[in-house]
Design a protein around this motif. Structure first.
Motif, short mmCIF file in Angstrom:
data_model
loop_
_atom_site.label_atom_id
_atom_site.label_comp_id
_atom_site.label_asym_id
_atom_site.label_seq_id
_atom_site.Cartn_x
_atom_site.Cartn_y
_atom_site.Cartn_z
N SER A 1 0.09 10.67 71.32
CA SER A 1 0.45 12.05 71.02
C SER A 1 -0.75 12.97 71.23
O SER A 1 -1.89 12.56 71.05
CB SER A 1 0.90 12.18 69.56
OG SER A 1 2.06 11.42 69.35
N PRO A 2 -0.47 14.23 71.59
CA PRO A 2 -1.58 15.19 71.72
C PRO A 2 -2.28 15.38 70.38
O PRO A 2 -1.66 15.27 69.32
CB PRO A 2 -0.90 16.49 72.15
CG PRO A 2 0.43 16.09 72.65
CD PRO A 2 0.80 14.84 71.94
N TYR B 1 -5.41 16.61 75.01
CA TYR B 1 -4.68 15.63 75.83
C TYR B 1 -5.65 14.59 76.40
O TYR B 1 -5.81 14.50 77.62
CB TYR B 1 -3.95 16.32 76.97
CG TYR B 1 -2.92 17.33 76.54
CD1 TYR B 1 -1.65 16.93 76.13
CD2 TYR B 1 -3.19 18.69 76.56
CE1 TYR B 1 -0.69 17.85 75.74
CE2 TYR B 1 -2.24 19.63 76.18
CZ TYR B 1 -0.99 19.20 75.77
OH TYR B 1 -0.04 20.11 75.40
N LEU C 1 -4.59 12.02 79.35
CA LEU C 1 -4.36 12.43 80.74
C LEU C 1 -5.57 12.08 81.60
O LEU C 1 -6.71 12.24 81.17
CB LEU C 1 -4.06 13.92 80.83
CG LEU C 1 -2.85 14.41 80.05
CD1 LEU C 1 -2.69 15.92 80.21
CD2 LEU C 1 -1.59 13.68 80.47
N GLU D 1 0.33 20.76 79.87
CA GLU D 1 1.62 20.40 79.28
C GLU D 1 2.52 19.70 80.29
O GLU D 1 3.20 18.73 79.95
CB GLU D 1 2.31 21.65 78.72
CG GLU D 1 1.62 22.18 77.48
CD GLU D 1 2.15 23.54 77.04
OE1 GLU D 1 3.22 23.97 77.53
OE2 GLU D 1 1.47 24.17 76.22
N HIS E 1 1.57 17.93 82.90
CA HIS E 1 1.03 16.59 83.12
C HIS E 1 1.33 15.68 81.93
O HIS E 1 1.58 14.49 82.12
CB HIS E 1 -0.48 16.65 83.39
CG HIS E 1 -0.81 17.00 84.81
ND1 HIS E 1 -1.11 16.05 85.75
CD2 HIS E 1 -0.85 18.19 85.45
CE1 HIS E 1 -1.35 16.64 86.91
NE2 HIS E 1 -1.19 17.94 86.75
N TYR E 2 1.33 16.24 80.73
CA TYR E 2 1.67 15.43 79.56
C TYR E 2 3.13 15.00 79.61
O TYR E 2 3.45 13.85 79.31
CB TYR E 2 1.39 16.19 78.26
CG TYR E 2 1.69 15.35 77.04
CD1 TYR E 2 0.89 14.25 76.72
CD2 TYR E 2 2.78 15.62 76.22
CE1 TYR E 2 1.18 13.45 75.63
CE2 TYR E 2 3.07 14.84 75.13
CZ TYR E 2 2.27 13.75 74.82
OH TYR E 2 2.56 12.94 73.75
N ARG E 3 4.02 15.90 80.03
CA ARG E 3 5.44 15.52 80.17
C ARG E 3 5.59 14.39 81.20
O ARG E 3 6.38 13.46 81.02
CB ARG E 3 6.29 16.73 80.56
CG ARG E 3 6.49 17.70 79.40
CD ARG E 3 7.54 18.77 79.69
NE ARG E 3 7.25 19.57 80.88
CZ ARG E 3 6.52 20.68 80.89
NH1 ARG E 3 6.00 21.13 79.78
NH2 ARG E 3 6.33 21.34 82.02
N TYR F 1 3.29 12.16 81.86
CA TYR F 1 2.75 10.99 81.15
C TYR F 1 3.84 10.37 80.27
O TYR F 1 4.02 9.16 80.26
CB TYR F 1 1.55 11.45 80.33
CG TYR F 1 1.08 10.49 79.26
CD1 TYR F 1 0.26 9.41 79.58
CD2 TYR F 1 1.40 10.71 77.93
CE1 TYR F 1 -0.20 8.54 78.60
CE2 TYR F 1 0.95 9.86 76.94
CZ TYR F 1 0.15 8.78 77.27
OH TYR F 1 -0.30 7.93 76.29
#
Length: 127
Positions: free
Chosen positions: A53-54, A76, A79, A114, A116-118, A120
């Protein structure tokens, strides 16, 4: 003092205060891009098969784009920096070459992280 150091200082002295700040921010960005923050952005160990989690990192209302990148890297850490490098470099270039407002640059940087996190998280959904 090297010739490059002299040239940078001379250029810095000829700039107005706001542009001096931009030059320093850009230099800090380049240092970070060259790996100047050991360990920053490296993934912490998460439970196998579970996404990390962030982190909650408070946004400084006075932060500039370079500080925003540092904050987002800490938010993050999972990433891969190499995957973000091209986009963040392009956004920063717009800031300094096209004089794009800091608030717009920071918003764009946040959107990139955000997104890139999605991506991931999608890796874990496919497993």
């Amino acid at each position: 003092m090297t010739e490059n150091e002299k040239r940078i200082l001379e250029a810095l002295e000829r700039l107005p205060a706001e542009q001096q700040k931009q030059l320093v921010d850009y230099a800090e960005f380049l240092v970070g891009r060259a790996g100047g923050e050991p360990g920053a952005g490296e993934a912490d160990a998460a439970a196998p098969g579970e996404p990390e989690s962030p982190r909650s990192v408070e946004k400084d209302p006075e932060e500039g784009p370079v500080q925003a990148i540092k904050r987002l890297r800490h938010t993050y850490p999972m990433l891969e920096r190499s995957k973000l490098l091209d986009e963040t470099t392009s956004i920063m270039a717009k800031r300094y070459l096209q004089d794009k407002p800091e608030s717009e640059v920071i918003e764009e940087l946040e959107e990139v992280f955000e997104r890139h996190y999605r991506g991931y998280l999608r890796q874990f959904e496919e497993e």
